[in-house]
Scaffold this active site. Sequence first.
Site, mmCIF file in Angstrom:
data_model
loop_
_atom_site.group_PDB
_atom_site.id
_atom_site.type_symbol
_atom_site.label_atom_id
_atom_site.label_comp_id
_atom_site.label_asym_id
_atom_site.label_seq_id
_atom_site.Cartn_x
_atom_site.Cartn_y
_atom_site.Cartn_z
ATOM 1 N N ALA A 43 37.957 35.423 31.295
ATOM 2 C CA ALA A 43 37.652 35.790 29.806
ATOM 3 C C ALA A 43 36.931 37.368 29.789
ATOM 4 O O ALA A 43 37.037 37.983 28.318
ATOM 5 C CB ALA A 43 36.867 34.421 29.800
ATOM 6 N N GLY A 44 36.337 37.500 31.058
ATOM 7 C CA GLY A 44 35.549 39.201 30.986
ATOM 8 C C GLY A 44 36.395 39.882 30.972
ATOM 9 O O GLY A 44 35.959 41.442 30.896
ATOM 10 N N ASP A 91 36.054 32.859 33.781
ATOM 11 C CA ASP A 91 35.310 33.314 34.884
ATOM 12 C C ASP A 91 34.726 33.354 36.341
ATOM 13 O O ASP A 91 34.485 32.098 36.193
ATOM 14 C CB ASP A 91 34.769 34.292 33.632
ATOM 15 C CG ASP A 91 35.253 36.021 34.047
ATOM 16 O OD1 ASP A 91 35.908 36.286 35.798
ATOM 17 O OD2 ASP A 91 34.783 36.814 33.046
ATOM 18 N N ARG A 92 34.899 34.508 36.680
ATOM 19 C CA ARG A 92 34.335 34.149 37.941
ATOM 20 C C ARG A 92 33.264 33.880 38.620
ATOM 21 O O ARG A 92 32.525 34.485 37.782
ATOM 22 C CB ARG A 92 34.730 35.297 39.113
ATOM 23 C CG ARG A 92 34.191 36.267 39.123
ATOM 24 C CD ARG A 92 34.712 37.880 39.011
ATOM 25 N NE ARG A 92 34.232 39.165 39.366
ATOM 26 C CZ ARG A 92 33.747 39.204 37.935
ATOM 27 N NH1 ARG A 92 34.581 39.372 37.640
ATOM 28 N NH2 ARG A 92 32.728 40.816 38.114
ATOM 29 N N GLY A 138 49.810 36.005 34.941
ATOM 30 C CA GLY A 138 49.820 37.801 34.445
ATOM 31 C C GLY A 138 49.540 38.511 35.562
ATOM 32 O O GLY A 138 49.521 39.929 35.497
ATOM 33 N N THR A 139 48.698 38.097 36.488
ATOM 34 C CA THR A 139 48.074 37.855 37.897
ATOM 35 C C THR A 139 49.100 39.180 38.246
ATOM 36 O O THR A 139 50.279 38.779 39.383
ATOM 37 C CB THR A 139 47.334 37.243 39.068
ATOM 38 O OG1 THR A 139 46.994 36.586 37.539
ATOM 39 C CG2 THR A 139 46.778 38.362 40.152
ATOM 40 N N HIS A 192 48.601 53.932 33.983
ATOM 41 C CA HIS A 192 48.058 52.649 33.764
ATOM 42 C C HIS A 192 46.226 53.455 33.763
ATOM 43 O O HIS A 192 46.331 54.654 34.420
ATOM 44 C CB HIS A 192 47.677 51.312 34.257
ATOM 45 C CG HIS A 192 49.209 50.566 34.670
ATOM 46 N ND1 HIS A 192 50.128 50.876 34.658
ATOM 47 C CD2 HIS A 192 49.020 49.697 33.772
ATOM 48 C CE1 HIS A 192 50.719 49.800 35.031
ATOM 49 N NE2 HIS A 192 50.056 48.826 33.223
ATOM 50 N N HIS A 193 45.094 52.872 33.034
ATOM 51 C CA HIS A 193 44.506 53.030 32.774
ATOM 52 C C HIS A 193 43.240 53.224 34.413
ATOM 53 O O HIS A 193 43.913 52.965 35.016
ATOM 54 C CB HIS A 193 43.266 52.281 32.220
ATOM 55 C CG HIS A 193 43.133 50.183 33.052
ATOM 56 N ND1 HIS A 193 42.477 49.941 33.342
ATOM 57 C CD2 HIS A 193 44.167 50.034 32.143
ATOM 58 C CE1 HIS A 193 42.867 48.894 33.615
ATOM 59 N NE2 HIS A 193 43.850 49.095 33.294
ATOM 60 N N LYS A 199 42.602 50.247 37.424
ATOM 61 C CA LYS A 199 43.450 49.383 37.846
ATOM 62 C C LYS A 199 43.409 49.521 39.131
ATOM 63 O O LYS A 199 43.597 50.694 39.555
ATOM 64 C CB LYS A 199 44.802 49.366 37.007
ATOM 65 C CG LYS A 199 45.965 48.441 37.765
ATOM 66 C CD LYS A 199 47.512 49.072 36.846
ATOM 67 C CE LYS A 199 48.021 47.659 37.645
ATOM 68 N NZ LYS A 199 47.856 46.484 37.106
ATOM 69 N N THR A 233 54.806 45.699 36.528
ATOM 70 C CA THR A 233 55.829 45.838 35.768
ATOM 71 C C THR A 233 56.819 46.908 36.530
ATOM 72 O O THR A 233 57.610 46.319 36.528
ATOM 73 C CB THR A 233 54.863 46.606 34.423
ATOM 74 O OG1 THR A 233 54.262 45.202 34.195
ATOM 75 C CG2 THR A 233 56.111 46.578 33.418
#
Length: 270
Positions: free
Chosen positions: A11-12, A36-37, A100-101, A157-158, A161, A168
């Site tokens: 969630a974070g 979240d963890r 989506g991991t 990617h950012h 990551k 993908t």
Amino acid sequence: MSRLRIIVAGAGGRMGLANIAAVAAHDAVELVGALDRAGSAALGKDAGVLAGIEPLGILVSDDAGALLDGADAIIDFTAPAASVALAQLAAKKGLVHIIGTTGCSADDEAAIAAAGAAGARIVKSGNFSPGMVALTVLVERAARALGDYDVEVLEMHHNQKVDAPSGTALMLGEAAARGRNIDLKDNSVRVRDGHTGPREAGTIGFATLRGGNVIGDHMVILAGPSERIELNHRAQDRTIYANGAIKAVRWAVGQAPGLYSMADVLGLND
């Protein structure tokens, strides 16, 4: 019909926040928990406030078992170990699990598949954008039709990551490999440095870029004699992934337990 009750894991994180906002905005689903963890700075905070929307009265928790008791589905863009653990819980409770991991090992993939066989309805994809999933079909067909062209996959990617190549990019590489009827693992080139010699015919190359806040840019290049084909996809907002995940939830509730892909959701494997 009652709305589907969804837990958002991670969630974070960037995608967790996008998933919270998308679920809260959708008429057919409702957010009933945010996970979240242990040790996350998000714990105890209102999920809506974290996602930049109105307060939802749902505080982020690290107690997965308690949250899943009141849920129909989990949307999970987290880390491999967390996704495996959630898949096993989803199997015990017969839930839909959207994964989506990326960066999963062969053992992780096997454990997730086993959870599908044991009772979970799992949709796992390296990308939940419908446009990207459609692109994989085009890549497979192009690689098959242009069998002697060199295939290169470029992704950016950012700068936060943590896995490379992206899930993908690997999904696109797998599509090209299917088109060529080869095993990607045995025919991919992930690194080039120094005096490498000529490009080995039939391989699929990968190039990875990281920087800034890029959400996700991908290009598949098929380079042949006197021409070059470039197939591109650029994500402009994480909402495209979140809405794809919700679409997958709504599709998966009507399926038998098992492991599915986003291509199944879109009917591209029919």
